[in-house]
Design a protein around this motif. Structure first.
Motif, mmCIF file in Angstrom:
data_model
loop_
_atom_site.group_PDB
_atom_site.id
_atom_site.type_symbol
_atom_site.label_atom_id
_atom_site.label_comp_id
_atom_site.label_asym_id
_atom_site.label_seq_id
_atom_site.Cartn_x
_atom_site.Cartn_y
_atom_site.Cartn_z
ATOM 1 N N ASN A 131 0.842 -1.193 0.000
ATOM 2 C CA ASN A 131 0.000 0.000 0.000
ATOM 3 C C ASN A 131 0.883 1.251 0.000
ATOM 4 O O ASN A 131 1.668 1.458 0.933
ATOM 5 C CB ASN A 131 -0.894 -0.006 1.241
ATOM 6 N N PHE A 191 0.391 4.144 0.816
ATOM 7 C CA PHE A 191 0.207 4.948 2.027
ATOM 8 C C PHE A 191 1.375 4.762 2.993
ATOM 9 O O PHE A 191 1.841 5.710 3.634
ATOM 10 C CB PHE A 191 -1.114 4.547 2.696
ATOM 11 N N ASP A 244 -1.717 4.956 12.657
ATOM 12 C CA ASP A 244 -2.783 4.777 11.669
ATOM 13 C C ASP A 244 -4.026 4.114 12.247
ATOM 14 O O ASP A 244 -5.140 4.531 11.977
ATOM 15 C CB ASP A 244 -2.261 3.982 10.463
ATOM 16 N N ASN A 298 -10.279 3.426 1.373
ATOM 17 C CA ASN A 298 -8.817 3.587 1.352
ATOM 18 C C ASN A 298 -8.326 3.557 -0.094
ATOM 19 O O ASN A 298 -9.126 3.357 -1.025
ATOM 20 C CB ASN A 298 -8.107 2.549 2.245
ATOM 21 N N ASN A 299 -7.022 3.770 -0.288
ATOM 22 C CA ASN A 299 -6.522 3.957 -1.658
ATOM 23 C C ASN A 299 -6.581 2.688 -2.507
ATOM 24 O O ASN A 299 -6.911 2.738 -3.695
ATOM 25 C CB ASN A 299 -5.102 4.536 -1.638
ATOM 26 N N ASP A 307 -7.549 8.532 1.136
ATOM 27 C CA ASP A 307 -6.101 8.444 0.855
ATOM 28 C C ASP A 307 -5.867 9.047 -0.525
ATOM 29 O O ASP A 307 -6.485 8.626 -1.507
ATOM 30 C CB ASP A 307 -5.549 7.010 0.827
ATOM 31 N N THR A 354 -10.123 12.923 -3.825
ATOM 32 C CA THR A 354 -9.620 12.085 -2.731
ATOM 33 C C THR A 354 -9.560 12.869 -1.423
ATOM 34 O O THR A 354 -9.486 14.101 -1.410
ATOM 35 C CB THR A 354 -8.208 11.554 -3.029
ATOM 36 N N GLN A 361 -4.413 12.160 3.497
ATOM 37 C CA GLN A 361 -3.891 12.059 4.850
ATOM 38 C C GLN A 361 -2.456 12.588 4.883
ATOM 39 O O GLN A 361 -1.715 12.433 3.908
ATOM 40 C CB GLN A 361 -3.873 10.597 5.316
ATOM 41 N N THR A 393 0.554 11.622 5.475
ATOM 42 C CA THR A 393 1.235 10.352 5.755
ATOM 43 C C THR A 393 2.664 10.540 6.270
ATOM 44 O O THR A 393 3.078 9.870 7.219
ATOM 45 C CB THR A 393 1.247 9.468 4.496
ATOM 46 N N THR A 403 -7.401 15.667 8.022
ATOM 47 C CA THR A 403 -7.384 15.282 6.615
ATOM 48 C C THR A 403 -7.859 16.457 5.757
ATOM 49 O O THR A 403 -8.469 17.402 6.263
ATOM 50 C CB THR A 403 -8.306 14.083 6.367
#
Length: 332
Positions: free
Chosen positions: A71, A73, A144, A245-246, A273, A287, A290, A292, A321
């Motif tokens: 991922n 992320f 997370d 999520n992505n 994400d 989107t 976040q 990250t 976010t």
């Protein structure tokens, strides 16, 4: 040479459990203790006393246990952790649990066996084995996802707020039958993002239709199947989708493209994400981004503070976010 992992396989327990038994901890079930001891005897396992004595003090190594190395992320997150670690004189061992609690348990066993200085973990489930780290006085920071099995330092994002932003944006764009593809029920991010979705519907006076909700595995294939089931439903076909999520975004969009569904004309879309290429595809993807890298940095700084001051109260940091509005949610 027989290792602790050979013993764990023979006894059908985690490496962390073997480590606890070998260190004489009283919290292990007696049945498991007997299985481990029997495996030790049958395999002829001998602990390396020299190495063990050398490791009695903490190493300058951190364990970073993430739930899915595939991922994107986690790429920026890991970079944030490593940059702080390097500045503080630590190295980072990256461990991928692959959303598998058994693998996560194995890596926790490695952390204990190698006497790492601390751990940053994105738990794959409830994180029960994290209690082993706490019992061993190993500093821990959850990142997370929230840990339900223990109270430790944690760095999270405001998942509910981000999901509410996404859903409210779709409502303001004129969509009314908005589906939500979220993650596994046991993960805090999945439940929180679902709550934000429901909160936005309630604020707009729209009914909550459970037939528009799908639980997936936060992976592309699972999201593809979830999107297919929504499109094939006679009663639950949506006019918009919020993907939690992505990788869910990638899988759901793949399904829409393969089925010839036009975005945003037929179905509006917002993903949670940000994705590096979100602005390059057509239509460009709306989107919820976040922070990250900041997540990783903040977690690493908390770990440094925990190592320096083990007795201080646990800290809980929640980052905000941001909604990046693009073409996939702009209804013609």
């Amino acid at each position: 040479m027989t290792t602790i992992y050979d013993v764990a396989r023979q006894a059908q327990v985690s490496a962390a459990t073997v480590s606890r038994v070998l260190n004489g901890r009283a919290t292990v079930d007696p049945v498991l203790v007997e299985r481990v001891q029997e495996a030790v005897r049958s395999l002829g396992y001998r602990r390396n006393a020299v190495a063990r004595n050398l490791r009695r003090s903490r190493t300058m190594l951190w364990g970073l246990i993430i739930s899915d190395i595939g991922n994107p992320f986690f790429t920026a997150l890991a970079r944030g952790v490593e940059d702080v670690a390097q500045a503080e004189g630590y190295s980072v061992a990256l461990c991928n649990s692959d959303e598998n609690p058994a693998k996560e348990s194995q890596y926790i066993g490695v952390v204990l066996d190698e006497q790492m200085a601390g751990v940053i973990i994105s738990p794959s489930g409830r994180g029960r084995d994290v209690r082993l780290l706490i019992e061993a006085n190993t500093p821990v920071v959850a990142i997370d996802r929230e840990l339900r099995a223990a109270t430790v330092d944690s760095v999270l994002v405001d998942n509910e707020h981000g999901a509410e932003l996404a859903t409210s944006h779709l409502i303001e764009s004129g969509y009314r039958r908005i589906a939500c593809i979220t993650g596994p029920k046991q993960l805090s991010t999945a439940t929180q993002r679902l709550r934000g979705y429901k909160r936005a519907l309630a604020a707009a006076g729209l009914p909550m239709d459970e037939s528009l909700v799908r639980y997936s595995d936060y992976r592309e294939a699972g999201a593809f199947e979830a999107m297919e089931s929504l499109l094939d439903s006679e009663t639950a076909r949506p006019d918009a989708v919020f993907a939690a999520n992505n990788l869910t975004t990638v899988g759901a969009m793949d399904c829409l493209v393969s089925r010839g569904v036009k975005v945003p004309v037929e179905v509006g879309f917002v993903g949670f994400d940000d994705i590096p290429w979100a602005h390059l595809v057509r239509p460009s993807l709306t989107t919820v981004a976040q922070p990250t890298y900041e997540l990783g940095q903040t977690a690493a700084r908390l770990l440094v503070e925990r190592i320096k001051e083990p007795s201080r109260p646990p800290a809980r940091v929640v980052l905000r976010t941001v909604l990046h509005e693009r073409d996939s949610s702009r209804r013609p």
